[in-house]
Design an enzyme around this catalytic site. Structure first.
Site, short mmCIF file in Angstrom:
data_model
loop_
_atom_site.label_atom_id
_atom_site.label_comp_id
_atom_site.label_asym_id
_atom_site.label_seq_id
_atom_site.Cartn_x
_atom_site.Cartn_y
_atom_site.Cartn_z
CD GLU A 445 9.12 -4.02 -6.46
OE1 GLU A 445 8.14 -4.60 -5.67
OE2 GLU A 445 9.79 -4.72 -7.25
CD1 TRP A 503 3.60 -6.82 1.95
CD2 TRP A 503 2.82 -8.63 2.85
NE1 TRP A 503 4.43 -7.54 1.46
CE2 TRP A 503 4.04 -8.83 1.96
CE3 TRP A 503 2.45 -9.88 3.27
CZ2 TRP A 503 4.60 -10.33 1.42
CZ3 TRP A 503 2.65 -11.04 3.14
CH2 TRP A 503 4.04 -11.25 2.04
CD GLU A 715 12.02 -10.36 -5.38
OE1 GLU A 715 11.07 -9.93 -5.30
OE2 GLU A 715 13.06 -10.22 -6.30
CG HIS A 736 14.14 -8.35 -2.00
ND1 HIS A 736 14.12 -7.69 -2.98
CD2 HIS A 736 12.56 -8.70 -1.67
CE1 HIS A 736 12.72 -7.21 -3.14
NE2 HIS A 736 12.03 -7.80 -2.13
#
Length: 908
Positions: A445, A503, A715, A736
């Site tokens: 990712e 976001w 995360e 994360h």
């Protein structure tokens, strides 16, 4: 009085400065109190020519002063002299320099060149050429380089520069960074230049679908050397069809998969160079700090796991590469695999990497060798080594890599678990700020997820200087955005990503954070179009009530409170989240317009904000102050973003507390609610609850990961369960930074450092005590100098220490004092008596009723105050409940439980 940190565009003595009107900043240091700058003078010389003399300016400004002299010429050494006067009659001088780069990209003559190797060839091409110096004295030699791929240049066998993974990651079709290097010391009479290019982000395998060729199916090189002689003549060596190409020792290289290097006399293929089509107008100079090796870690332990894997433990989850020092046999093969963690049985566990193999392979030549990959990077704490008979610590060094931002903040306190949390936050920042702010550094990712960066941006700015880093990325964001398509939720956008609240809002929030932190108006000017067009994009899609009720929304991502449906998005209404952020960014766009002097636009967005807020309140709040989503995040956004009616704030605050108590005094928030949870509590009369949540060390909490041995942020709250198992291997990054956003609250509330004006020209110090922390110290290197806020509360005394940088003013709010002190620069110490004790209490609302009843005083008080409870036939069941759970079931008993707790703690 003395001057320090004299910078040009945030850099010290930059090379290849390609800003036509660079800005100058400096800091003052003085032992005298209340020091302010009264005047400055800047003089700039390019060679022997004076190109700017500002003259003496009676001005206190010392941050980002723009150059106003003659038009700067390319490739010139410029010397800068600064003189500053203060209000005490002192004067000081400082000097710096910069070398100008290319202002007009058409002045570069190089061509983008590629190779003709077959598609199946995995070896990295090496483009090479030779040239002779003209036999004259060289004044300066400069290399300008970039690639479709990632590159490394060697001149006469020596690696040029200390940067890695250049030219970085952008949308190469729209923006391609090039780097400038001073290669004067590399040159000889006869010179060989080699440029090796790896797949990198341009051609390599990327994203969770592991597709290659995102930007093109063939790597290419672009380089130009300018040799400037002392007699004024110049020589240009540029990539063109006359260059040659061959394969080299790097036989395979992929960011996710690792690298193979064969040093055993590999047979190189010769190819043919051709010029490939390339629009040079996309070239931009290096905009942020390059990726570098910033720290080297020795192994902490070498051991064999239960399955026979021979492992090296570096003691820290990190991003980077392992350097191997070895003398082996010719043809000997060594492999190095990487993993973040071990499984519950202590076995090497690469599952969190998903399909990212992260395997580095070396074929040895029989000599003493120092080996490290060139065009990949890994996220790891452990390596598994094969092919070496005896592993020795001196063989392995973990090289920590990240964008080389300067460290600006430190936080330390008396609670060692909190100190480890701060360390974990700082490490996850370093590990993921790798040219772009990635979500994670290890698995298939490593993308520029906007939401993660947005919620973490304030914390990042407390720990590192993020001005250049975020400025570069915001240009990437602007290049990927439009009024018609909105702002992608991932940048660079390789997925054709859609717009989503929380976001995409990074396009507005991060420029505002940079402006507030560094006083940099330029990022607002550059980002203005993208900022307002994002709000306009939403505005064009609202319903008849003026609310945004479309698009896929991530909501409160990975919250713990959703019992049905897509558990990833949390229980908070996703469109409540979307419209809360719509209001927030609309407010910021209006404020930005005011800063930029765009009064008409400011009034327009203020009107949109007012109308939308009215509709939002009608949609999401009842007339009596209930919220449609009475989740923790619903309450937090209502309070922190000031969405609720003023008359309802107290009730919503109580609802938030009740929800927390319903969950046994634990949080349930995800990516959206967590950054603001403790702020909402501390700012609304519930700071004690904020402190309680902060210091919990059972699941879910910030310190749970610390308790489980984490060295970076996770995360998920439950990345590793208490029994050591990992429930989410496919989505379980151990590195994360999103939940590390609590760092903002740590610096602001525990440390007490808060800006009043952009750039901290005026700020306030307001530390807030947390039970379980008896002393704390926060430091922040601001654009004006270092702020220090330190306090202790123990043995009946409070001590507060504050340092205010020269040329700034602070408001100081002392704990347990009502007066506010306005202070100029200087060092201040306050000591006074108190009855407050911050030691952890033996009893709290987390204690069970049974634990309280075991105490004679507790039993006596409960018998007297609530005899009906003690006689209840369900008392055996109630004894297993925490007092907080009891209050959740019967709120009227709160006063009784609090009185009993107080008495028991006083007795102790």
């Amino acid at each position: 009085m003395k001057l320090y940190d004299f910078c040009v565009e945030y850099r010290r003595e930059p090379f290849g400065m390609s800003v036509r009107n660079p800005r100058f900043s400096w800091k003052m240091e003085s032992e005298e109190r209340d020091t302010v700058q009264t005047a400055y003078r800047i003089q700039v010389f390019c060679g022997e020519e004076a190109v700017w003399d500002s003259g003496r300016r009676a001005c206190a400004q010392s941050v980002l002063i723009p150059y106003e002299g003659k038009e700067l010429e390319e490739e010139k050494d410029c010397q800068v002299t600064l003189t500053v006067e203060d209000n005490h009659g002192n004067a000081a001088e400082s000097r710096t320099s910069f070398f100008t780069g290319i202002f007009d990209i058409t002045h570069l003559k190089a061509k983008m060149i590629t190779h003709d190797f077959e598609k199946e060839e995995t070896a990295c091409p090496v483009f090479y050429n030779s040239f002779s110096a003209a036999g004259k004295a060289v004044e300066r030699a400069v290399l300008y380089a970039t690639a479709h791929g990632v590159y490394e240049v060697r001149i006469n066998g020596k690696r040029v520069g200390q940067d890695y993974m250049c030219p970085g990651w952008t949308d190469y079709r729209k923006r391609l960074q090039y780097q400038s290097y001073d290669i004067t010391e590399y040159l000889e009479a006869e010179n060989q230049v080699e440029m090796t290019v790896g797949n990198g982000w341009y051609k390599g395998i990327l994203s969770f679908d592991c597709k290659p060729d995102r930007y093109g199916d063939r790597v290419a090189a672009f380089a130009e050397i300018h040799v400037i002689y002392r007699d004024g003549s110049r020589q240009v060596i540029a990539t063109d069809s006359d260059w040659k190409v061959r394969t080299g020792q790097i036989r395979y290289s992929e960011i996710y998969m690792g690298e193979t290097i064969d040093t055993d006399g590999v047979n190189c293929k010769e190819g043919t160079v051709s010029v490939t089509e390339f629009d040079a107008s996309v070239l931009v100079p290096q905009e942020n700090e390059p990726v570098r090796v910033t720290e080297r870690l020795a192994p902490k332990k070498i051991f064999t796991d239960p399955k026979g894997n021979r492992l090296v433990d570096f003691g820290q989850n990190l991003t980077g590469l392992v350097e191997v020092r070895i003398r082996g046999k010719r043809g000997q093969k060594i492999t190095v695999r990487h993993a973040e963690t071990l499984d519950s049985n202590g076995v090497f566990y690469p599952d969190t990497l998903r399909t990212a193999v992260s395997l580095d392979t070396y074929i040895l030549n029989g000599e003493v060798q120092v080996l490290m990959p060139h065009f990949t990077f890994h996220g790891f704490r452990y390596i598994a080594v094969e092919g070496v008979e005896h592993l020795e610590p001196e063989m392995f060094t973990a090289c920590v890599m990240h964008s080389d931002m300067r460290k600006t903040g430190t936080f330390h306190c008396s609670n060692e678990a909190v100190n480890r949390l701060q360390s974990n936050i700082a490490w996850s920042l370093r590990d993921n700020f790798f040219d772009i702010p990635s979500d994670c550094p290890q698995r298939d990712e490593r993308l520029g997820w906007m939401g993660d960066a947005q919620v973490f941006s304030w914390t990042a700015a407390y720990n590192r200087n993020t001005a250049l880093f975020f400025s570069k990325w915001m240009r990437d964001v602007a290049a990927a955005s439009s009024l018609e398509e909105g702002v992608p939720h991932i940048v660079p956008d390789i997925q054709g990503a859609y717009s989503s609240a929380g976001w995409s809002d990074a396009a507005v929030i991060i420029p505002w954070v940079v402006y507030q932190t560094y006083g940099d108006v330029r990022i607002l000017e550059e980002s203005w179009q993208c900022m307002h067009e994002w709000v306009d994009y939403i505005r064009n899609r609202v319903n008849e009530n003026g609310l945004w009720m479309t698009n896929y929304q991530y909501g409160d991502w990975l919250a713990l409170d959703r019992e049905q449906g897509d558990g990833s998005v949390g229980a908070t209404d996703v469109y409540l989240v979307a419209n809360a952020y719509y209001l927030y960014v609309t407010e910021l766009v209006a404020k930005t317009a005011r800063v930029l002097g765009r009064e008409k636009e400011a009034a327009c967005y203020e009107k949109i904000y007012a109308e939308t807020l009215a509709s939002f309140r009608e949609e999401y709040y009842t007339a009596r102050g209930r919220i449609v989503s009475e989740t923790q995040t619903g309450c937090v956004l209502s309070l922190h973003f000031h969405l609720a009616r003023e008359t309802d704030r107290e009730k919503i605050g109580k609802t938030l507390l009740a929800n927390i108590e319903d969950h046994k005094n634990h949080l349930t928030t995800g990516f959206v609610g967590t950054p603001y949870l403790c702020h909402a509590l501390s700012d609304n009369g519930a700071h004690d609850m904020a402190g309680l949540l902060f210091l919990r060390d059972d699941y879910p909490s910030w310190l749970y990961g610390v308790k489980m041995g984490a060295t970076t942020m996770w995360e998920r709250w439950d990345a590793i369960r208490p029994d050591g198992t990992m429930p989410h291997p496919g989505q379980n990054s151990m590195n994360h930074y999103a939940y590390g956003a609590i760092g903002d609250w740590m610096y602001r509330k525990i440390g007490g450092i808060n800006q009043l004006e952009a750039g901290y020209h005026r700020f306030y110090i307001k530390p807030m005590f947390v039970r379980g922390i008896e002393e704390a110290r926060a430091e922040l290197e601001t654009p004006y100098g270092k702020i220090v806020s330190a306090w202790s509360c123990r043995d009946g005394k409070i001590r507060v220490e504050v340092s205010v940088p020269a040329n700034t003013t602070a408001l100081i709010y002392l704990p347990e004092k009502e007066n506010v002190t306005e202070a100029g620069s200087g060092h201040y110490v306050y000591e006074y008596e108190t009855t407050t004790c911050l030691k952890e209490l033996r009893f709290s609302l987390d204690s069970t009723l049974g634990e309280v009843m075991e105490e004679p005083l507790g039993r006596q008080m409960l018998d007297a105050m609530v005899p009906e409870l003690m006689a209840n036939p369900m008392i055996a069941y109630a004894k297993k409940m925490t007092l907080a759970e009891g209050i959740s079931s019967a709120p009227e008993i709160r006063a009784v439980y609090e009185a009993v707790i107080q008495a028991l703690n006083e007795q102790a």
